[in-house]
Write a protein that holds these residues in place. Sequence first.
Motif, PDB file in Angstrom:
ATOM      1  N   UNK A  34      35.101 -52.438 -15.399  1.00 14.16           N
ATOM      2  CA  UNK A  34      34.097 -51.915 -14.471  1.00 14.16           C
ATOM      3  C   UNK A  34      34.764 -51.074 -13.378  1.00 14.16           C
ATOM      4  N   UNK A  35      35.809 -51.615 -12.774  1.00 13.80           N
ATOM      5  CA  UNK A  35      36.491 -50.915 -11.676  1.00 13.80           C
ATOM      6  C   UNK A  35      37.107 -49.605 -12.144  1.00 13.80           C
ATOM      7  N   UNK A  36      37.801 -49.644 -13.265  1.00 13.88           N
ATOM      8  CA  UNK A  36      38.452 -48.435 -13.789  1.00 13.88           C
ATOM      9  C   UNK A  36      37.432 -47.307 -13.973  1.00 13.88           C
ATOM     10  N   UNK A  37      36.315 -47.617 -14.596  1.00 18.63           N
ATOM     11  CA  UNK A  37      35.320 -46.570 -14.861  1.00 18.63           C
ATOM     12  C   UNK A  37      34.577 -46.158 -13.590  1.00 18.63           C
ATOM     13  N   UNK A  38      34.371 -47.075 -12.686  1.00 15.79           N
ATOM     14  CA  UNK A  38      33.743 -46.763 -11.394  1.00 15.79           C
ATOM     15  C   UNK A  38      34.563 -45.702 -10.655  1.00 15.79           C
ATOM     16  N   UNK A  39      35.886 -45.874 -10.661  1.00 16.51           N
ATOM     17  CA  UNK A  39      36.779 -44.953  -9.946  1.00 16.51           C
ATOM     18  C   UNK A  39      36.765 -43.547 -10.549  1.00 16.51           C
ATOM     19  N   UNK A  40      36.385 -43.430 -11.792  1.00 16.81           N
ATOM     20  CA  UNK A  40      36.373 -42.126 -12.469  1.00 16.81           C
ATOM     21  C   UNK A  40      35.369 -41.134 -11.897  1.00 16.81           C
ATOM     22  N   UNK A  41      34.409 -41.639 -11.128  1.00 18.66           N
ATOM     23  CA  UNK A  41      33.284 -40.810 -10.702  1.00 18.66           C
ATOM     24  C   UNK A  41      33.130 -40.792  -9.188  1.00 18.66           C
ATOM     25  N   UNK A  42      32.603 -39.684  -8.688  1.00 19.90           N
ATOM     26  CA  UNK A  42      32.228 -39.604  -7.279  1.00 19.90           C
ATOM     27  C   UNK A  42      30.710 -39.691  -7.120  1.00 19.90           C
ATOM     28  N   UNK A  43      29.980 -39.552  -8.203  1.00 21.54           N
ATOM     29  CA  UNK A  43      28.520 -39.633  -8.189  1.00 21.54           C
ATOM     30  C   UNK A  43      28.097 -41.095  -8.018  1.00 21.54           C
ATOM     31  N   UNK A  44      27.487 -41.406  -6.901  1.00 16.71           N
ATOM     32  CA  UNK A  44      27.106 -42.783  -6.562  1.00 16.71           C
ATOM     33  C   UNK A  44      26.145 -43.378  -7.583  1.00 16.71           C
ATOM     34  N   UNK A  45      25.294 -42.563  -8.192  1.00 17.42           N
ATOM     35  CA  UNK A  45      24.349 -43.074  -9.193  1.00 17.42           C
ATOM     36  C   UNK A  45      25.085 -43.568 -10.438  1.00 17.42           C
ATOM     37  N   UNK A  46      26.069 -42.806 -10.885  1.00 12.18           N
ATOM     38  CA  UNK A  46      26.876 -43.230 -12.041  1.00 12.18           C
ATOM     39  C   UNK A  46      27.686 -44.464 -11.659  1.00 12.18           C
ATOM     40  N   UNK A  47      28.288 -44.438 -10.473  1.00  6.38           N
ATOM     41  CA  UNK A  47      29.076 -45.585 -10.020  1.00  6.38           C
ATOM     42  C   UNK A  47      28.234 -46.862 -10.000  1.00  6.38           C
ATOM     43  N   UNK A  48      27.024 -46.766  -9.483  1.00  5.28           N
ATOM     44  CA  UNK A  48      26.156 -47.949  -9.421  1.00  5.28           C
ATOM     45  C   UNK A  48      25.765 -48.452 -10.804  1.00  5.28           C
ATOM     46  N   UNK A  49      25.512 -47.540 -11.727  1.00  3.59           N
ATOM     47  CA  UNK A  49      25.210 -47.961 -13.101  1.00  3.59           C
ATOM     48  C   UNK A  49      26.392 -48.715 -13.706  1.00  3.59           C
ATOM     49  N   UNK A  50      27.600 -48.210 -13.467  1.00  6.65           N
ATOM     50  CA  UNK A  50      28.805 -48.862 -13.988  1.00  6.65           C
ATOM     51  C   UNK A  50      28.996 -50.219 -13.318  1.00  6.65           C
ATOM     52  N   UNK A  51      28.891 -50.257 -12.000  1.00  5.93           N
ATOM     53  CA  UNK A  51      29.067 -51.504 -11.255  1.00  5.93           C
ATOM     54  C   UNK A  51      28.082 -52.573 -11.717  1.00  5.93           C
TER      55      UNK A  51
END
Length: 142
Positions: A34-51
Amino acid sequence: MEIVNFAWNEFENLSNFSAHQIEYNNILFPSCEHLYHYIRYSDINIQNKILNAKSPYLAHKISQENKVKQIEWFNDIKIKIMKKIFLLKIEQHRDVYLTLINTEKKLIIKEHPLDYFWWVWSDNSWKNIMWKLWEEVRSELK
């Protein structure tokens, strides 16, 4: 040389998919994946989906579906990021630390038929960056 395949045995704590939460920047992530893929993006919407993904597999899947939107320079730093995540994992989870120590001087691998970069392909291609990082971290613990 003796080999540890951490995917399917007592060494599975070393997997990014193991159920070890990781705290990073005051956010609690369900897994390293989860953390690795979260860091890949700056888009908060994508980050929240991953988280909020229900499993490490789904976090990976969401990331792959959005890969064209990842931070432009991410591939230049992904190895450093993964190593940092491994360090966080052993700092936050004594069982993972002990698992890594118990690998002693064994070669650490994870076999996977589809990922030539992080893991060992089933045809024994040896890019396997993940084991190299775990061994680096292990050597720094000594």
